[in-house]
Design an enzyme around this catalytic site. Structure first.
Site, PDB file in Angstrom:
ATOM      1  CG  ASP A 145      -1.831   1.208   1.265  1.00  0.00           C
ATOM      2  OD1 ASP A 145      -1.927   1.923   0.240  1.00  0.00           O
ATOM      3  OD2 ASP A 145      -2.457   1.438   2.327  1.00  0.00           O
ATOM      4  CE  LYS A 151      -0.245   3.838   3.356  1.00  0.00           C
ATOM      5  NZ  LYS A 151      -1.145   4.480   4.327  1.00  0.00           N
ATOM      6  CG  ASP A 170      -2.303  -2.424   3.922  1.00  0.00           C
ATOM      7  OD1 ASP A 170      -2.816  -2.527   5.059  1.00  0.00           O
ATOM      8  OD2 ASP A 170      -2.716  -1.618   3.063  1.00  0.00           O
ATOM      9  CG  ASP A 199      -3.192   5.838   2.033  1.00  0.00           C
ATOM     10  OD1 ASP A 199      -3.052   4.624   1.776  1.00  0.00           O
ATOM     11  OD2 ASP A 199      -2.521   6.445   2.884  1.00  0.00           O
ATOM     12  CD  GLU A 242      -5.417   0.715   0.685  1.00  0.00           C
ATOM     13  OE1 GLU A 242      -5.369   1.931   0.961  1.00  0.00           O
ATOM     14  OE2 GLU A 242      -5.034  -0.172   1.473  1.00  0.00           O
ATOM     15  NE  ARG A 278     -11.685   3.443   4.316  1.00  0.00           N
ATOM     16  CZ  ARG A 278     -11.643   4.389   5.261  1.00  0.00           C
ATOM     17  NH1 ARG A 278     -12.639   5.259   5.380  1.00  0.00           N
ATOM     18  NH2 ARG A 278     -10.614   4.477   6.071  1.00  0.00           N
TER      19      ARG A 278
HETATM   20  N1  BES Z   1      -3.170   0.309   5.237  1.00  0.00           N
HETATM   21  C1  BES Z   1      -3.541   1.573   5.736  1.00  0.00           C
HETATM   22  C2  BES Z   1      -3.789   1.579   7.242  1.00  0.00           C
HETATM   23  C3  BES Z   1      -2.593   1.372   8.127  1.00  0.00           C
HETATM   24  C4  BES Z   1      -1.999   2.443   8.742  1.00  0.00           C
HETATM   25  C5  BES Z   1      -2.131   0.107   8.434  1.00  0.00           C
HETATM   26  C6  BES Z   1      -0.939   2.243   9.592  1.00  0.00           C
HETATM   27  C7  BES Z   1      -1.063  -0.088   9.278  1.00  0.00           C
HETATM   28  C8  BES Z   1      -0.470   0.975   9.872  1.00  0.00           C
HETATM   29  C9  BES Z   1      -4.826   2.044   5.055  1.00  0.00           C
HETATM   30  O1  BES Z   1      -4.990   1.624   3.754  1.00  0.00           O
HETATM   31  C10 BES Z   1      -4.781   3.528   5.056  1.00  0.00           C
HETATM   32  O2  BES Z   1      -3.955   4.073   4.372  1.00  0.00           O
HETATM   33  N2  BES Z   1      -5.662   4.146   5.833  1.00  0.00           N
HETATM   34  C11 BES Z   1      -5.715   5.563   5.933  1.00  0.00           C
HETATM   35  C12 BES Z   1      -7.161   5.985   5.831  1.00  0.00           C
HETATM   36  C13 BES Z   1      -7.331   7.453   5.697  1.00  0.00           C
HETATM   37  C14 BES Z   1      -6.842   7.913   4.333  1.00  0.00           C
HETATM   38  C15 BES Z   1      -8.779   7.798   5.882  1.00  0.00           C
HETATM   39  C16 BES Z   1      -5.134   5.965   7.290  1.00  0.00           C
HETATM   40  O3  BES Z   1      -5.396   5.283   8.282  1.00  0.00           O
HETATM   41  O4  BES Z   1      -4.403   6.949   7.334  1.00  0.00           O
HETATM   42 ZN    ZN Z   2      -4.045  -0.108   3.222  1.00  0.00          ZN
HETATM   43 MN    MN Z   3      -4.052   2.939   2.380  1.00  0.00          MN
END
Ligand code: BES
Ligand code: ZN
Ligand code: MN
Length: 519
Positions: free
Chosen positions: A292, A299, A310, A369, A371, A373
């Site tokens: 991811d 990111k 991920d 990001d 993604e 969901r």
């Molecule tokens: N895979 C990430 C979530 C994640 C964050 C996993 C830290 C492990 C450690 C997910 O796809 C993501 O990027 N989530 C975002 C959502 C936001 C854009 C609403 C997040 O948590 O920042």
């Molecule tokens: Zn993710």
């Molecule tokens: Mn993400």
């Protein structure tokens, strides 16, 4: 697969690992019906509870064989029974070469998790001493139910001995580690309980191995091939959809995430038919995001390498299905892993794009990001069509869950109070805790979109909950709960049975939940 074969880094790694191979040969703890003082072994670990002043009970025969050395260790104050205390005693003629006394804390606080850690600490001491075969005694852990203790000891030993070595081409400091653990003592059911724990430990170790493989190795097609191979080994029915099939099915949300990547997405379905014919299945869904990067909503670079983890939810579902099949649990269980990469490119989905989903709702992608969901939306809509008795998804879904609960529990959020309570209980029984967060309708209001049925983010407040609220739009009437494992699936290796990297969480929790539901 063909396209990915062209890249050189990938070739190097595939050359070392093989496209779908399983992990190294696994250490399988075994039960041995033997008396501790007379058991010939390089090292025998024995538990000592806090406040033990004299070598009584199960310590007495060892003390006698050691000419009073146990009593002297207690009297010296070196062994107070605290969970950090550790003493090695030498020399029983015809018995263990070393007796390792390990403090396990107060007797009224002992639980299976204490036993898991006790066995794992024994493995760590053996590693330090270069011992490959060791034994752990269940004597002295009488406060824990006999079978639970035997199972937990096997789990702790198997998990502790696991190490990801595949991509090291020769590590001089690594002698290959512990290759065998004998579990002694316990009650009448100890042999079966040790076998159960060994099976569950090996399943969690498979999840860890898949987690540990980097993004250029564990691509969606690699994860699918690994799931296929595991399924064939244990007798699960397995089906893998490629992108053309996903297009036919209408899985536009998964395809939208995958559009920025050269790697093709895969949709993996594993079936265990252990229940009555026609009985409604339990469905496990795991996020299988092989890497991811965030997509166009890229990111920041620091720590991005961890986003190879991920796919932890998917890895746990694959691991859990392995154990469910091997234990032949009396339930129909379907494991589903939607797998893709999330990368930025000229073909990637963009902020503001509106996409279709399998469930029929349209989604405005505000942040690419978010993604996971999107993958889960299609996977849950697909699962709901199987008319499950209940479905549980697990995913490294939000950074927000780490803020809410830290690294000590996953969040559980769902639409069915009984199911949530079952998962909390399974978490506590397996030592992989989850804790509830609410799913009130106000959270769903944060997802209202101007142009589509809903948008894919709800802002910073309650981020782990709004992610679950998004998922809830795709589950229909099915009893469903979501586990956000972003804070618990990997880490620095806090516990004795963990190492830095993938933990295999929540494999044990999922297996325990299915066991609790199986006839
Ligand atoms: N895979 C990430 C979530 C994640 C964050 C996993 C830290 C492990 C450690 C997910 O796809 C993501 O990027 N989530 C975002 C959502 C936001 C854009 C609403 C997040 O948590 O920042
Ligand atoms: Zn993710
Ligand atoms: Mn993400």
């Amino acid at each position: 697969m063909e396209r990915s074969g062209e890249s050189r880094e990938l070739w190097v790694a595939v050359h070392l690992i093989g496209s779908a191979s399983q992990s190294d040969p696994q250490m399988q703890p075994r039960y041995v019906d033997s008396d501790a003082p007379s058991h010939a072994t390089a090292l025998l670990a024995v538990a000592v509870v806090k406040g033990t002043a004299e070598a009584e009970g199960s310590l007495a025969p060892l003390d006698a064989a050691l000419n009073g050395a146990v009593a002297r260790a207690l009297a010296s104050g070196d062994m107070k029974g605290r969970a950090k205390d550790e003493v090695v005693l030498y020399g029983i003629e015809g018995g263990p070469d070393r007796v390792l006394l390990l403090g396990v804390g107060a007797s009224d606080e002992l639980d299976p998790e204490s036993v898991r850690r006790f066995a794992a600490r024994a493995v760590r001491v053996a590693e330090r001493l270069g011992i490959t075969l060791l034994s752990v005694s269940l004597d002295g852990l009488g406060q824990v139910d006999d079978d639970d203790a035997a199972q937990a000891a096997a789990e702790g030993a198997a998990l502790a001995a696991w190490k990801f070595r595949e991509l090291k081409s020769g590590d001089e400091d690594d002698d290959g580690g512990v290759t065998g653990v004998d579990v002694l003592g316990g009650g009448e059911g100890a042999a079966d309980a040790v076998a159960l724990g060994a099976t569950i430990g090996a399943a969690e170790n498979l999840a860890r191995t898949l987690q540990s493989r980097p993004g250029n190795v564990a691509t969606p097609s690699h994860i699918a091939a690994a799931a296929q191979r595991m399924s064939e080994d244990v007798g699960l029915t397995v089906t893998v959809f490629d992108e053309a099939r996903m297009q036919e099915e209408g899985m536009h949300a998964i395809l939208a995430v995958s559009r920025g990547s050269e790697e093709e997405a895969r949709f993996i379905i594993m079936e265990h038919n252990g229940g009555a014919e026609g009985e409604a299945p339990l469905v496990l869904v795991g996020k299988g995001l092989s890497f991811d990067a965030g997509g166009i909503s890229l990111k920041p670079p620091a720590g991005m390498e961890d986003m190879k983890f991920d796919m932890s939810g998917g890895a746990a579902v694959i691991g859990a299905m392995k154990a469910i099949a091997e234990l032949d649990l009396k339930a129909n269980v379907v494991g589903i892993v939607p797998s893709s990469e999330n990368l930025p490119s000229g073909t990637a989905v963009k902020p503001g794009d509106v996409i279709d989903t399998l469930g029929g709702k349209t989604v405005e992608v505000i942040n690419t990001d978010a993604e996971g969901r999107l993958l889960l939306a299609d996977a849950l809509a697909y699962a709901a069509k199987l008319n499950p008795a209940a479905m549980v998804d697990c995913a490294t879904l939000t950074g927000a869950v780490v803020i809410a609960l830290g690294h000590h529990a996953a969040a559980v959020i769902g639409n069915d109070e009984d199911l949530i309570q079952q998962l909390i209980a399974a978490g506590s029984d397996s030592g992989q805790r989850c804790w509830p967060l609410p799913l009130w309708k106000e959270y769903s209001e944060q997802l209202e979109s101007d142009t589509a049925d809903l948008k894919n983010i709800g802002g910073r407040p309650g981020g782990a909950i709004t992610a679950a609220a998004f998922l809830s739009e795709f589950v229909g009437d099915t009893a469903w709960a979501h586990l956000d494992v972003a804070g618990t699936a990997y880490g620095d290796g806090e516990l004795p049975y963990q190492r830095k990297g993938g933990y295999g969480f929540p494999t044990r929790l999922l297996v325990q939940w299915v066991r609790s539901r199986a006839g």
